[in-house]
Scaffold this active site. Structure first.
Site, PDB file in Angstrom:
ATOM      1  CB  ALA A 194      -2.467   7.490  -4.171  1.00 40.77           C
TER       2      ALA A 194
ATOM      3  CG  ASP B 253       4.596  10.144  -5.605  1.00 41.45           C
ATOM      4  OD1 ASP B 253       4.108  10.564  -6.346  1.00 41.45           O
ATOM      5  OD2 ASP B 253       4.228  10.317  -4.598  1.00 41.45           O
TER       6      ASP B 253
ATOM      7  N   GLY C 133       8.155  19.715  -0.460  1.00 43.09           N
ATOM      8  CA  GLY C 133       7.964  18.999  -0.885  1.00 43.09           C
ATOM      9  C   GLY C 133       8.437  17.106  -0.939  1.00 43.09           C
TER      10      GLY C 133
ATOM     11  N   GLY D  18       5.693  25.689   4.016  1.00 41.33           N
ATOM     12  CA  GLY D  18       4.857  24.693   2.751  1.00 41.33           C
ATOM     13  C   GLY D  18       3.800  24.895   2.939  1.00 41.33           C
TER      14      GLY D  18
ATOM     15  CG  HIS E  72     -33.428  20.934  -6.141  1.00 40.81           C
ATOM     16  ND1 HIS E  72     -32.734  22.409  -5.967  1.00 40.81           N
ATOM     17  CD2 HIS E  72     -34.465  20.963  -5.333  1.00 40.81           C
ATOM     18  CE1 HIS E  72     -33.779  22.599  -5.496  1.00 40.81           C
ATOM     19  NE2 HIS E  72     -34.926  22.114  -4.961  1.00 40.81           N
TER      20      HIS E  72
ATOM     21  N   GLY F 212       0.666  -1.138   0.047  1.00 39.67           N
ATOM     22  CA  GLY F 212      -0.072  -0.049   0.248  1.00 39.67           C
ATOM     23  C   GLY F 212       0.723   0.586  -0.902  1.00 39.67           C
ATOM     24  N   GLY F 213       2.185   1.011   0.521  1.00 38.14           N
ATOM     25  CA  GLY F 213       2.900   2.240   0.224  1.00 38.14           C
ATOM     26  C   GLY F 213       2.885   3.180   1.257  1.00 38.14           C
TER      27      GLY F 213
END
Length: 469
Positions: free
Chosen positions: A323, A315, A275, A182, A448, A42-43
């Site tokens: 992702a 990345d 970053g 950042g 609506h 899954g990182g």
């Protein structure tokens, strides 16, 4: 001792949203596939990024809503934030999804090796894991090693008074004074979370506005909202000097700014969100034709590098660092390898979301970018303040903004800020993918009462046809 493993059609290095999705698609296409992951399936996204941050931000949203319960005729006591319970829930959500990825690997009969991998000659990977060294052969190799937080000199994360996103996800306390360096999506999301929990938050950004990649109107609206919540924003400012005294929970940082702001700030914790850097080290790229620029691997539109049979996605292959971009790159890359005819990814059709308070979502060109490109444009903007569903929800801040090519009616870009706009932007993303013009969008019937009606009215406004303002 090095063990030689069986040949594979595809080897994937990295099990994040790019790598594991690429592996699944390869298995679906009949490829014998192996995935090598050094940490958790899954990182970063699933375990230490997208998912756990959204769980924390959901807790902050609930806290805000309970504080305002009396507005809705609901009387409750003063709510208290239980930080450790919030963190525990966030980690549990990540763990649940991690198990889900593990299940998908088994379901698709993908071999998973836990360890590190590097190129070891054409068509080979050297893998070092807990069980020792091994060497495997693969006709195609996809590098999906992701990226890590950029560190600033003198502000390396220490788990106490200097945080990256990882430390910010598992705090032991809410800092009394938090300085965020950042003002991109990560910085603003954490600033929103900790401000909701009562921290005094200051944000420093070198660009002349927060969320600098977003449309200027959106950036301005978010900045105004954050200042109303008591946040201090320093844009066009740089860190000139830092000093610290004390240790542990008693640490105090003195930070001097230069540029537009020449203030001196005091903080208990500094969160660096300046970053990311691609994970290109120790991959064996030195002896290959893989080219690296500014810590990212250079590829063509389908992930191919200069080295035959070696690809890169996500990345590590450069911006946008999202992702969902990594997952789609993985699918396109694998389908190209398999001899199919996938569409190349168009970065302008990739929606971006920031889960701050208020939320931000966008796709395509900003108004400024369209003008700089020499396009003759029509711009429409419509606020949530006159939308029936938004009024009923008590969520009237924000707007939808669209940018059209005046000659062709092409939807060049769409930008939204407000309650749950991240759940609506896909409507504009689909419109761009289908090359819809203002005519199709105008003729689409929006249900609506919904907040999405603002999207329709923004399109109408670009042609002086808005109905409810």
């Amino acid at each position: 001792m090095t063990t030689t493993l069986a040949d594979y059609d595809l080897a994937v290095v990295g099990g994040g949203p790019g790598g594991y999705v690429a592996a699944i698609r390869a298995a679906q296409l009949g490829m014998k596939t192996v995935l090598v992951e050094k940490a958790q399936l899954g990182g970063v996204c699933l375990n230490w990024g997208c998912i756990p941050t959204k769980a924390l931000l959901r807790s902050a949203d609930v806290l805000r809503l309970v504080r305002e319960a009396s507005r809705f005729g609901v009387l409750v006591g003063q709510p208290t934030a239980d930080l450790q319970a919030m963190v525990a829930r966030s980690r549990a959500v990540a763990a649940q999804l991690n198990k889900g990825v593990d299940y998908l690997m088994k379901k698709n009969k993908i071999t998973v090796l836990h360890g590190t991998a590097r190129l070891d000659g054409p068509g080979h990977l050297a893998v070092q894991g807990a069980q020792g060294a091994s060497r495997l052969a693969a006709r195609h190799i996809i590098l999906a090693t992701g990226a890590r937080a950029r560190q600033l000199p003198g502000l390396q994360p220490d788990g106490e008074s200097v945080w990256s996103y990882r430390e910010a996800l598992v705090p032991v306390r809410v800092p009394r004074r938090l300085l965020v360096i950042g003002a991109g999506a990560i910085g603003i999301e954490f600033a929103s979370f900790y401000r909701a929990l009562g921290a005094e938050v200051s944000v420093v950004e070198t660009a002349d506005r927060i969320l600098p990649v977003e449309d200027e109107d959106v950036s301005a609206h978010v900045a105004e909202s954050l200042r109303k919540e008591g946040m201090r924003l320093y844009t066009g400012a740089r860190i000139a000097a830092t000093s610290r005294r004390g240790a542990g929970a008693q640490t105090e940082w003195q930070v001097s700014l230069e540029g537009r702001h020449q203030d001196s700030l005091v903080a208990d914790v500094v969160l660096v969100a300046a970053g990311i850097v691609g994970n290109v080290e120790d991959l064996g790229l030195e002896g290959s034709a893989v080219r690296v620029e500014r810590s990212h691997i250079v590829t063509d539109a389908f992930g191919a590098t200069g080295e035959p049979g070696v690809y890169a996605i996500g990345d590590v292959a450069g911006p946008p660092w999202l992702a969902h971009k990594a997952s789609h790159e993985g699918v396109a890359c694998v389908e190209k390898i398999a001899g199919l005819n996938p569409h190349a990814l168009d970065p302008n059709n990739i929606a971006a979301c920031t889960y701050s308070h208020p939320q931000v979502a966008s796709v395509g060109m900003t108004e400024a970018a369209a003008r700089q490109a020499g396009r003759s444009i029509r711009v429409g903007k419509f606020p949530f303040s006159v939308n029936g569903k938004a009024i009923a929800l008590g969520a009237t801040g924000g707007f939808a903004k669209v940018v059209f090519d005046a000659a062709s009616g092409e939807l060049l870009g769409a930008h939204m800020v407000g309650e749950e706009v991240t759940e609506m932007i896909q409507g504009y993303a689909v419109a761009r993918e289908l090359e819809s013009t203002e005519a199709e969008l105008m003729s689409t019937i929006f249900p609506h009462p919904t907040q999405s009606e603002v999207m329709h009215e923004a399109v109408l406004a670009a042609y002086q046809r808005a109905l409810h303002i």
